[in-house]
Write an enzyme that holds these catalytic residues in place. Structure first.
Site, PDB file in Angstrom:
ATOM      1  N   CYS A   2       0.810  -1.226   0.000  1.00 20.68           N
ATOM      2  CA  CYS A   2       0.000   0.000   0.000  1.00 20.68           C
ATOM      3  C   CYS A   2       0.837   1.268   0.000  1.00 20.68           C
ATOM      4  O   CYS A   2       0.605   2.169  -0.808  1.00 20.68           O
ATOM      5  CB  CYS A   2      -1.008  -0.004   1.143  1.00 20.68           C
ATOM      6  SG  CYS A   2      -0.310   0.150   2.801  1.00 20.68           S
ATOM      7  N   HIS A  44      -2.819   0.935   6.890  1.00 15.13           N
ATOM      8  CA  HIS A  44      -3.134   0.861   5.469  1.00 15.13           C
ATOM      9  C   HIS A  44      -3.482   2.250   4.945  1.00 15.13           C
ATOM     10  O   HIS A  44      -4.032   3.081   5.670  1.00 15.13           O
ATOM     11  CB  HIS A  44      -4.311  -0.097   5.245  1.00 15.13           C
ATOM     12  CG  HIS A  44      -4.518  -0.475   3.813  1.00 15.13           C
ATOM     13  ND1 HIS A  44      -3.603  -1.210   3.108  1.00 15.13           N
ATOM     14  CD2 HIS A  44      -5.528  -0.192   2.957  1.00 15.13           C
ATOM     15  CE1 HIS A  44      -4.057  -1.384   1.859  1.00 15.13           C
ATOM     16  NE2 HIS A  44      -5.216  -0.770   1.741  1.00 15.13           N
ATOM     17  N   HIS A  61      -6.100   1.194  -3.905  1.00 16.77           N
ATOM     18  CA  HIS A  61      -5.108   0.738  -2.926  1.00 16.77           C
ATOM     19  C   HIS A  61      -4.560  -0.625  -3.318  1.00 16.77           C
ATOM     20  O   HIS A  61      -5.072  -1.271  -4.227  1.00 16.77           O
ATOM     21  CB  HIS A  61      -5.728   0.702  -1.525  1.00 16.77           C
ATOM     22  CG  HIS A  61      -6.838  -0.297  -1.375  1.00 16.77           C
ATOM     23  ND1 HIS A  61      -6.879  -1.206  -0.360  1.00 16.77           N
ATOM     24  CD2 HIS A  61      -7.955  -0.519  -2.116  1.00 16.77           C
ATOM     25  CE1 HIS A  61      -7.976  -1.945  -0.476  1.00 16.77           C
ATOM     26  NE2 HIS A  61      -8.644  -1.538  -1.531  1.00 16.77           N
TER      27      HIS A  61
END
Length: 162
Positions: free
Chosen positions: A68, A120, A132
């Site tokens: 990510c 994240h 993502h």
């Protein structure tokens, strides 16, 4: 000889006056908004172009795959010339304006928490969706902020495109 001195004096005067040119006007707010909008579009197109790229822990290139934060750093560096830290938590601690969920704009960074810290990060694209690199075995993809997992783990957003 007097004509030569007159020409020399003229050249000195012209050179001196050229150095006194008016300063460039500041960018107007409308123009600055246009620049930010264009940078956000560049970020979005670059991120959306990477949908389908494989996830790879520690990855930060289209050829090698992305995790990510590697995806976020690559996209912002490539499309907007902005270098970002290498972890989701460090990116979340940037000195950038926080953005309320109902005020999200394309190009904003959205953060998610699993446990204590931010774990994240994704790029908001609009209409409640974000790009993502979610997990091992997956690929870069679009997801909805309102999907149960993402809604439950949402930790906030920041605007780095100013």
């Amino acid at each position: 000889m007097p004509a030569r001195n007159a020409r020399l004096a003229c050249l000195v005067l012209v050179a001196t006056l050229a150095g006194c040119a008016a300063p460039r006007p500041a960018i107007s707010p409308a123009t600055q908004d246009d620049i930010v909008r264009q940078r956000a579009n560049d970020v979005l197109f670059r991120a959306l172009g990477l949908v389908g790229t494989p996830y790879r822990n520690g990855g930060n290139t289209p050829e090698g795959g992305f995790d990510c934060s590697g995806l976020i750093d690559y996209v912002f560096r490539d499309a907007a010339g902005i270098a970002l830290p290498r972890s989701a938590d460090a990116i979340s601690r940037l000195d950038a304006p926080a953005v309320a969920r109902d005020r999200l704009q394309s190009g904003d960074l959205v953060f998610f928490r699993h446990g204590r810290g931010v774990s994240h990060v994704g790029i908001y694209v609009g209409e409640g969706r974000f790009v993502h690199a979610p997990n091992a075995g997956g690929t870069v993809r679009l997801d909805s902020l309102d999907a149960p997992y993402w809604r439950e783990h949402y930790a906030g957003a920041k605007r780095v495109l100013l």
